[in-house]
Design a protein around this motif. Structure first.
Motif, PDB file in Angstrom:
ATOM      1  N   ALA A   1      -6.137  10.969   9.964  1.00  0.00           N
ATOM      2  CA  ALA A   1      -4.861  10.279   9.740  1.00  0.00           C
ATOM      3  C   ALA A   1      -3.749  11.251   9.352  1.00  0.00           C
ATOM      4  O   ALA A   1      -2.574  10.994   9.633  1.00  0.00           O
ATOM      5  CB  ALA A   1      -5.022   9.207   8.667  1.00  0.00           C
ATOM      6  N   LYS A   2      -4.091  12.381   8.733  1.00  0.00           N
ATOM      7  CA  LYS A   2      -3.074  13.357   8.325  1.00  0.00           C
ATOM      8  C   LYS A   2      -2.298  13.903   9.523  1.00  0.00           C
ATOM      9  O   LYS A   2      -1.122  14.224   9.405  1.00  0.00           O
ATOM     10  CB  LYS A   2      -3.721  14.524   7.569  1.00  0.00           C
ATOM     11  CG  LYS A   2      -4.145  14.158   6.179  1.00  0.00           C
ATOM     12  CD  LYS A   2      -4.764  15.349   5.475  1.00  0.00           C
ATOM     13  CE  LYS A   2      -5.231  14.953   4.091  1.00  0.00           C
ATOM     14  NZ  LYS A   2      -5.864  16.062   3.390  1.00  0.00           N
ATOM     15  N   ASP A   3      -2.940  13.999  10.677  1.00  0.00           N
ATOM     16  CA  ASP A   3      -2.294  14.549  11.872  1.00  0.00           C
ATOM     17  C   ASP A   3      -1.489  13.504  12.645  1.00  0.00           C
ATOM     18  O   ASP A   3      -0.828  13.841  13.624  1.00  0.00           O
ATOM     19  CB  ASP A   3      -3.350  15.154  12.809  1.00  0.00           C
ATOM     20  CG  ASP A   3      -4.005  16.382  12.218  1.00  0.00           C
ATOM     21  OD1 ASP A   3      -3.383  17.038  11.367  1.00  0.00           O
ATOM     22  OD2 ASP A   3      -5.140  16.692  12.627  1.00  0.00           O
ATOM     23  N   CYS A   4      -1.519  12.255  12.208  1.00  0.00           N
ATOM     24  CA  CYS A   4      -0.868  11.178  12.967  1.00  0.00           C
ATOM     25  C   CYS A   4       0.625  11.055  12.692  1.00  0.00           C
ATOM     26  O   CYS A   4       1.310  10.303  13.378  1.00  0.00           O
ATOM     27  CB  CYS A   4      -1.559   9.847  12.671  1.00  0.00           C
ATOM     28  SG  CYS A   4      -3.242   9.785  13.315  1.00  0.00           S
ATOM     29  N   GLU A   5       1.135  11.755  11.714  1.00  0.00           N
ATOM     30  CA  GLU A   5       2.563  11.755  11.375  1.00  0.00           C
ATOM     31  C   GLU A   5       3.121  10.336  11.246  1.00  0.00           C
ATOM     32  O   GLU A   5       4.127   9.984  11.853  1.00  0.00           O
ATOM     33  CB  GLU A   5       3.367  12.558  12.400  1.00  0.00           C
ATOM     34  CG  GLU A   5       2.975  14.020  12.437  1.00  0.00           C
ATOM     35  CD  GLU A   5       3.758  14.835  13.458  1.00  0.00           C
ATOM     36  OE1 GLU A   5       4.710  14.306  14.068  1.00  0.00           O
ATOM     37  OE2 GLU A   5       3.407  16.012  13.637  1.00  0.00           O
ATOM     38  N   PHE A   6       2.455   9.533  10.429  1.00  0.00           N
ATOM     39  CA  PHE A   6       2.938   8.179  10.188  1.00  0.00           C
ATOM     40  C   PHE A   6       4.255   8.239   9.425  1.00  0.00           C
ATOM     41  O   PHE A   6       4.454   9.096   8.577  1.00  0.00           O
ATOM     42  CB  PHE A   6       1.908   7.375   9.386  1.00  0.00           C
ATOM     43  CG  PHE A   6       0.673   7.050  10.167  1.00  0.00           C
ATOM     44  CD1 PHE A   6       0.714   6.137  11.210  1.00  0.00           C
ATOM     45  CD2 PHE A   6      -0.535   7.659   9.867  1.00  0.00           C
ATOM     46  CE1 PHE A   6      -0.426   5.833  11.937  1.00  0.00           C
ATOM     47  CE2 PHE A   6      -1.668   7.365  10.592  1.00  0.00           C
ATOM     48  CZ  PHE A   6      -1.623   6.450  11.621  1.00  0.00           C
ATOM     49  N   GLN A   7       5.162   7.327   9.758  1.00  0.00           N
ATOM     50  CA  GLN A   7       6.470   7.262   9.108  1.00  0.00           C
ATOM     51  C   GLN A   7       6.764   5.811   8.755  1.00  0.00           C
ATOM     52  O   GLN A   7       6.179   4.885   9.323  1.00  0.00           O
ATOM     53  CB  GLN A   7       7.562   7.777  10.052  1.00  0.00           C
ATOM     54  CG  GLN A   7       7.372   9.213  10.465  1.00  0.00           C
ATOM     55  CD  GLN A   7       8.372   9.635  11.549  1.00  0.00           C
ATOM     56  OE1 GLN A   7       9.095   8.824  12.088  1.00  0.00           O
ATOM     57  NE2 GLN A   7       8.382  10.916  11.857  1.00  0.00           N
ATOM     58  N   ALA A   8       7.683   5.646   7.829  1.00  0.00           N
ATOM     59  CA  ALA A   8       8.113   4.299   7.479  1.00  0.00           C
ATOM     60  C   ALA A   8       8.828   3.699   8.683  1.00  0.00           C
ATOM     61  O   ALA A   8       9.730   4.308   9.248  1.00  0.00           O
ATOM     62  CB  ALA A   8       9.040   4.338   6.270  1.00  0.00           C
ATOM     63  N   VAL A   9       8.383   2.516   9.105  1.00  0.00           N
ATOM     64  CA  VAL A   9       8.962   1.856  10.272  1.00  0.00           C
ATOM     65  C   VAL A   9       9.133   0.371   9.963  1.00  0.00           C
ATOM     66  O   VAL A   9       8.578  -0.149   8.999  1.00  0.00           O
ATOM     67  CB  VAL A   9       8.077   2.022  11.529  1.00  0.00           C
ATOM     68  CG1 VAL A   9       8.019   3.450  11.986  1.00  0.00           C
ATOM     69  CG2 VAL A   9       6.674   1.482  11.301  1.00  0.00           C
ATOM     70  N   THR A  10       9.869  -0.299  10.807  1.00  0.00           N
ATOM     71  CA  THR A  10      10.023  -1.744  10.673  1.00  0.00           C
ATOM     72  C   THR A  10       8.739  -2.433  11.145  1.00  0.00           C
ATOM     73  O   THR A  10       7.888  -1.810  11.799  1.00  0.00           O
ATOM     74  CB  THR A  10      11.209  -2.249  11.519  1.00  0.00           C
ATOM     75  OG1 THR A  10      10.881  -2.054  12.901  1.00  0.00           O
ATOM     76  CG2 THR A  10      12.494  -1.523  11.165  1.00  0.00           C
ATOM     77  N   ALA A  11       8.643  -3.696  10.858  1.00  0.00           N
ATOM     78  CA  ALA A  11       7.472  -4.462  11.294  1.00  0.00           C
ATOM     79  C   ALA A  11       7.372  -4.483  12.811  1.00  0.00           C
ATOM     80  O   ALA A  11       6.277  -4.376  13.381  1.00  0.00           O
ATOM     81  CB  ALA A  11       7.530  -5.882  10.736  1.00  0.00           C
ATOM     82  N   THR A  12       8.497  -4.576  13.486  1.00  0.00           N
ATOM     83  CA  THR A  12       8.506  -4.592  14.957  1.00  0.00           C
ATOM     84  C   THR A  12       8.030  -3.255  15.510  1.00  0.00           C
ATOM     85  O   THR A  12       7.240  -3.221  16.463  1.00  0.00           O
ATOM     86  CB  THR A  12       9.927  -4.900  15.481  1.00  0.00           C
ATOM     87  OG1 THR A  12      10.344  -6.145  14.945  1.00  0.00           O
ATOM     88  CG2 THR A  12       9.954  -4.969  16.996  1.00  0.00           C
ATOM     89  N   GLN A  13       8.494  -2.158  14.923  1.00  0.00           N
ATOM     90  CA  GLN A  13       8.059  -0.827  15.374  1.00  0.00           C
ATOM     91  C   GLN A  13       6.566  -0.637  15.109  1.00  0.00           C
ATOM     92  O   GLN A  13       5.853  -0.085  15.957  1.00  0.00           O
ATOM     93  CB  GLN A  13       8.859   0.267  14.664  1.00  0.00           C
ATOM     94  CG  GLN A  13      10.302   0.343  15.100  1.00  0.00           C
ATOM     95  CD  GLN A  13      11.109   1.271  14.195  1.00  0.00           C
ATOM     96  OE1 GLN A  13      10.962   1.268  12.981  1.00  0.00           O
ATOM     97  NE2 GLN A  13      11.981   2.059  14.811  1.00  0.00           N
TER      98      GLN A  13
END
Length: 183
Positions: free
Chosen positions: A97-109
């Motif tokens: 998961a560390k390599d997935c570059e998750f970011q804060a997004v809206t529910a739709t995104q």
């Protein structure tokens, strides 16, 4: 890159009697290390005038950007191994998961990203999945468009191959008929 014998950190007290010996040993080790490294690293930065520019160039050479689409595919398809405890499995997932570059997004995104990942993971064609995973950035709409295009190309290629094999067998039959008429 090969592992080189690198010199230890220089720790020497100049007032000690063995300071010269320690210094000379460290200096020789450092020069051996520099000679070994110069064939691999210095070729990239030999023309640089300052440290920051050299470090930026080395960063660009050795740190490749991650393909988040592929990283998320690895995370989404990772299953617990038979010899792996639940704790080990969770650690492996967190590492991926560390390599997935998750970011804060809206529910739709978030919905679109999850649907895109499920779409790629669930595609039955390995060829189409591979081509989708080659993208560094990909939204659901683009993934869908690319998959449709690739699927159509596969069908057209199959049709073309079938047509060529029919033409080849038709030519063989005609040539056999011509040969039997000549006899």
């Amino acid at each position: 890159m090969e592992k080189y014998l690198k010199p230890d950190r220089l720790v020497v007290d100049a007032s000690k009697s063995d300071a010269a010996h320690t210094w000379n040993h460290w200096k020789k080790s450092f020069h051996i290390f520099l000679d070994a490294v110069s064939t691999t690293i210095f070729k990239y930065i030999s023309d640089m005038d300052d440290y920051n520019t050299a470090m930026d160039i080395l960063e660009a050479v050795f740190v490749q950007p991650k393909n988040t689409i592929f990283c998320r595919n690895l995370l989404g398809t990772r299953l617990q191994q038979t010899d792996e405890s639940v704790d080990q499995y969770l650690q492996a997932l967190n590492k991926l998961a560390k390599d997935c570059e998750f970011q804060a997004v809206t529910a739709t995104q978030a919905k679109d990203n999850y649907a895109r990942d499920a779409f790629i993971n669930g595609i039955s064609s390995n060829h189409i999945r591979q081509r989708l995973l080659e993208n560094k950035k990909l939204d659901l709409s683009t993934a869908y468009d690319q998959a449709l295009t690739l699927e159509m190309a596969q069908k057209q290629l199959a049709s073309y191959s079938l047509q060529n094999s029919l033409n080849a067998s038709d030519s063989t039959v005609r040539s056999e008929v011509t040969e039997s008429d000549d006899q």
